[in-house]
Design a protein around this motif. Structure first.
Motif, mmCIF file in Angstrom:
data_model
loop_
_atom_site.group_PDB
_atom_site.id
_atom_site.type_symbol
_atom_site.label_atom_id
_atom_site.label_comp_id
_atom_site.label_asym_id
_atom_site.label_seq_id
_atom_site.Cartn_x
_atom_site.Cartn_y
_atom_site.Cartn_z
ATOM 1 N N GLN A 125 1.368 -0.611 -0.407
ATOM 2 C CA GLN A 125 -0.109 0.223 -0.331
ATOM 3 C C GLN A 125 1.055 1.184 -0.536
ATOM 4 O OE1 GLN A 125 -2.268 -0.574 2.936
ATOM 5 N NE2 GLN A 125 -4.234 -1.942 2.278
ATOM 6 N N ILE A 126 2.002 1.334 0.639
ATOM 7 C CA ILE A 126 2.868 2.795 0.747
ATOM 8 C C ILE A 126 3.450 2.925 -0.100
ATOM 9 C CG2 ILE A 126 4.829 3.578 2.196
ATOM 10 C CD1 ILE A 126 4.052 1.594 3.978
ATOM 11 N N LEU A 127 4.095 1.680 -1.209
ATOM 12 C CA LEU A 127 4.673 1.631 -2.287
ATOM 13 C C LEU A 127 3.523 2.161 -3.934
ATOM 14 C CD1 LEU A 127 6.590 -1.961 -2.542
ATOM 15 C CD2 LEU A 127 7.407 0.353 -2.804
ATOM 16 N N GLN A 128 2.171 1.840 -3.620
ATOM 17 C CA GLN A 128 1.035 2.442 -4.285
ATOM 18 C C GLN A 128 1.014 3.945 -3.993
ATOM 19 O OE1 GLN A 128 -2.241 0.041 -3.739
ATOM 20 N NE2 GLN A 128 -2.003 -1.209 -4.194
ATOM 21 N N GLN A 129 1.502 4.006 -2.646
ATOM 22 C CA GLN A 129 0.854 5.884 -2.570
ATOM 23 C C GLN A 129 2.615 6.607 -2.812
ATOM 24 O OE1 GLN A 129 0.275 5.553 1.397
ATOM 25 N NE2 GLN A 129 -1.472 4.585 1.313
ATOM 26 N N LEU A 130 3.983 5.661 -3.372
ATOM 27 C CA LEU A 130 5.108 6.589 -3.411
ATOM 28 C C LEU A 130 5.614 6.823 -4.763
ATOM 29 C CD1 LEU A 130 7.325 5.054 -0.905
ATOM 30 C CD2 LEU A 130 6.529 6.526 -0.975
ATOM 31 N N GLU A 131 4.155 5.799 -5.711
ATOM 32 C CA GLU A 131 4.319 5.629 -6.963
ATOM 33 C C GLU A 131 4.040 7.372 -8.009
ATOM 34 O OE1 GLU A 131 0.905 3.789 -9.210
ATOM 35 O OE2 GLU A 131 2.124 1.224 -8.292
ATOM 36 N N GLY A 132 4.922 7.491 -8.896
ATOM 37 C CA GLY A 132 5.413 8.987 -9.594
ATOM 38 C C GLY A 132 5.778 10.200 -8.732
ATOM 39 N N ASN A 133 6.179 9.943 -7.818
ATOM 40 C CA ASN A 133 6.829 10.421 -6.303
ATOM 41 C C ASN A 133 8.508 10.554 -6.453
ATOM 42 O OD1 ASN A 133 7.760 12.371 -4.712
ATOM 43 N ND2 ASN A 133 6.796 11.644 -3.005
ATOM 44 N N THR A 134 8.806 11.654 -7.495
ATOM 45 C CA THR A 134 10.531 12.115 -7.467
ATOM 46 C C THR A 134 11.415 12.394 -6.987
ATOM 47 O OG1 THR A 134 9.836 13.751 -8.732
ATOM 48 C CG2 THR A 134 9.847 11.840 -10.025
ATOM 49 N N ALA A 191 11.284 9.825 -1.248
ATOM 50 C CA ALA A 191 10.658 8.677 -1.824
ATOM 51 C C ALA A 191 11.349 7.367 -2.675
ATOM 52 C CB ALA A 191 9.262 9.270 -2.952
ATOM 53 N N ALA A 192 12.400 7.621 -3.726
ATOM 54 C CA ALA A 192 12.839 6.377 -3.479
ATOM 55 C C ALA A 192 13.868 5.832 -2.847
ATOM 56 C CB ALA A 192 13.930 7.247 -5.033
ATOM 57 N N GLN A 193 14.064 6.600 -1.844
ATOM 58 C CA GLN A 193 14.761 5.445 -1.140
ATOM 59 C C GLN A 193 13.736 4.897 -0.288
ATOM 60 O OE1 GLN A 193 16.775 8.359 1.363
ATOM 61 N NE2 GLN A 193 18.798 8.236 -0.008
ATOM 62 N N ARG A 194 12.299 5.339 0.031
ATOM 63 C CA ARG A 194 11.966 4.130 0.734
ATOM 64 C C ARG A 194 11.447 3.723 0.346
ATOM 65 N NH1 ARG A 194 10.457 1.770 4.765
ATOM 66 N NH2 ARG A 194 8.203 2.524 5.744
ATOM 67 N N ARG A 195 10.886 3.336 -1.717
ATOM 68 C CA ARG A 195 10.698 2.668 -2.485
ATOM 69 C C ARG A 195 11.768 1.701 -2.560
ATOM 70 N NH1 ARG A 195 8.412 6.914 -5.728
ATOM 71 N NH2 ARG A 195 10.148 6.703 -6.792
ATOM 72 N N GLU A 243 13.594 0.865 0.141
ATOM 73 C CA GLU A 243 13.456 0.224 1.756
ATOM 74 C C GLU A 243 12.410 -1.004 1.204
ATOM 75 O OE1 GLU A 243 13.596 2.809 4.289
ATOM 76 O OE2 GLU A 243 16.091 3.607 3.723
ATOM 77 N N LEU A 244 11.571 -0.716 1.039
ATOM 78 C CA LEU A 244 11.027 -0.921 0.610
ATOM 79 C C LEU A 244 10.447 -2.268 -0.216
ATOM 80 C CD1 LEU A 244 7.844 1.090 0.839
ATOM 81 C CD2 LEU A 244 7.929 -0.140 2.520
ATOM 82 N N GLN A 245 11.098 -2.583 -1.253
ATOM 83 C CA GLN A 245 10.746 -3.626 -2.605
ATOM 84 C C GLN A 245 11.882 -4.374 -1.350
ATOM 85 O OE1 GLN A 245 12.506 -1.151 -5.548
ATOM 86 N NE2 GLN A 245 10.634 -0.794 -6.069
ATOM 87 N N ARG A 246 13.079 -4.239 -1.140
ATOM 88 C CA ARG A 246 13.722 -5.555 -0.543
ATOM 89 C C ARG A 246 13.161 -5.612 0.393
ATOM 90 N NH1 ARG A 246 17.702 -5.248 3.616
ATOM 91 N NH2 ARG A 246 19.537 -5.366 3.655
ATOM 92 N N ASP A 247 12.455 -5.076 1.438
ATOM 93 C CA ASP A 247 11.460 -5.829 2.405
ATOM 94 C C ASP A 247 10.602 -6.861 1.776
ATOM 95 O OD1 ASP A 247 13.020 -4.720 4.554
ATOM 96 O OD2 ASP A 247 11.300 -3.293 5.407
ATOM 97 N N THR A 248 9.889 -6.313 1.326
ATOM 98 C CA THR A 248 9.236 -7.835 0.359
ATOM 99 C C THR A 248 9.215 -8.720 -0.676
ATOM 100 O OG1 THR A 248 8.817 -6.233 -1.672
ATOM 101 C CG2 THR A 248 7.319 -5.791 -0.462
ATOM 102 N N LYS A 249 11.232 -8.846 -0.877
ATOM 103 C CA LYS A 249 11.571 -9.839 -1.676
ATOM 104 C C LYS A 249 12.126 -10.164 0.128
ATOM 105 C CE LYS A 249 15.714 -10.690 -3.721
ATOM 106 N NZ LYS A 249 16.572 -10.158 -5.105
ATOM 107 N N LEU A 250 12.351 -9.819 1.160
ATOM 108 C CA LEU A 250 12.835 -10.412 2.167
ATOM 109 C C LEU A 250 11.656 -11.915 2.977
ATOM 110 C CD1 LEU A 250 15.499 -11.099 3.694
ATOM 111 C CD2 LEU A 250 14.759 -8.884 5.219
ATOM 112 N N ILE A 251 10.199 -10.706 2.631
ATOM 113 C CA ILE A 251 9.238 -11.642 3.041
ATOM 114 C C ILE A 251 9.255 -12.513 2.480
ATOM 115 C CG2 ILE A 251 6.886 -11.439 3.714
ATOM 116 C CD1 ILE A 251 7.397 -8.968 4.756
ATOM 117 N N ASP A 252 9.241 -12.525 1.028
ATOM 118 C CA ASP A 252 9.147 -13.815 0.072
ATOM 119 C C ASP A 252 9.680 -14.723 0.197
ATOM 120 O OD1 ASP A 252 6.731 -12.200 -1.409
ATOM 121 O OD2 ASP A 252 7.901 -11.457 -2.776
ATOM 122 N N GLU A 253 10.936 -14.567 0.446
ATOM 123 C CA GLU A 253 12.437 -15.820 0.452
ATOM 124 C C GLU A 253 12.272 -16.009 2.513
ATOM 125 O OE1 GLU A 253 15.826 -14.228 0.919
ATOM 126 O OE2 GLU A 253 16.374 -12.558 -0.926
#
Length: 235
Positions: A200-209, A213-217, A219-229
């Protein structure tokens, strides 16, 4: 005396022993329950603040357990002597604070047979402290209580009888090696909830340049990948 499911789980982690010390005891529900169940012969209820300690004394007196439970005003473990407690219990504090209490009270902690800990945040900091300082995390369990997720863990010092060496990586520190190995059902629920929040946070950050915001994206992408693992390990 009504005890939350979280504290009931904490209490269930304490092994039968001579004495237990509850650090940050608040209402003294944990030592009262342990003595009433005869899990421990005696207990120490420690708290840094006078108000909670007075509440603790009142509850102990109401249960007619003043002979077996001693209250002490103490900053962390300062009010406990070496070899006084077989089990040291710390629940309801942040992970950083718990790690600091253990570090400052190292001499006392080393004389206990077990640590029963339940941080309400930053659990990974407690796991890191324990692993770094020669402890073996022998049990972990998660619980959902009153709208929040909690972790309870038990640790013992490594010795000749208990010298299992575990290697911990980022995943193990963040989500609990024992929880992952045992495919803890509540951990699975927590990971589903956490990933949903992150998406949900990633969706809210879409388009934010903006750079933040890029750093937060990232971090979140890394975390979601870890959760998948973690999920792959728990299948």
């Amino acid at each position: 005396m009504q005890i939350s499911d979280r504290l009931k789980l904490v209490i269930s982690f304490v092994a039968p022993c001579g004495a237990a010390a509850d650090i940050g005891t608040d209402h003294a529900y944990v030592p009262i329950a342990l003595v009433k169940a005869k899990t421990v012969k005696r207990a120490f209820a420690l708290d840094i603040n006078r108000g909670p300690l007075e509440r603790a004394r009142k509850h102990i007196e109401e249960e007619n357990l003043s002979e077996w439970i001693e209250t002490r005003q103490s900053d962390g473990l300062e009010g406990l002597c070496e070899n006084e407690a077989d089990s040291i219990i710390i629940a309801g504090m942040g992970g950083e604070l718990i790690a600091n209490i253990l570090e400052k009270g190292e001499k006392v902690v080393k004389t206990a047979k077990e640590l029963v800990l339940s941080p309400h945040s930053e659990v990974f900091l407690v796991r890191k402290y324990l692993v770094k300082n020669g402890y073996q995390i022998v049990r972990e369990q998660m619980i959902f209580d009153m709208g929040k997720y909690y972790t309870v863990l038990k640790a013992v010092r490594k010795n000749q009888k208990n010298n299992r060496t575990d290697s911990y990586d980022e995943m193990d520190y963040l989500y609990g090696k024992r929880l992952i190995e045992e495919k803890d059902a509540v951990l699975k629920e927590y990971l589903i909830w956490k990933k949903r929040q992150q998406m949900q946070i990633l969706q809210q950050l879409e388009g934010n340049t903006k750079e933040a915001a890029a750093q937060r994206r990232e971090e979140l992408q890394r975390d979601t990948k870890l959760i998948d693992e973690v999920f792959k390990k728990m299948v």
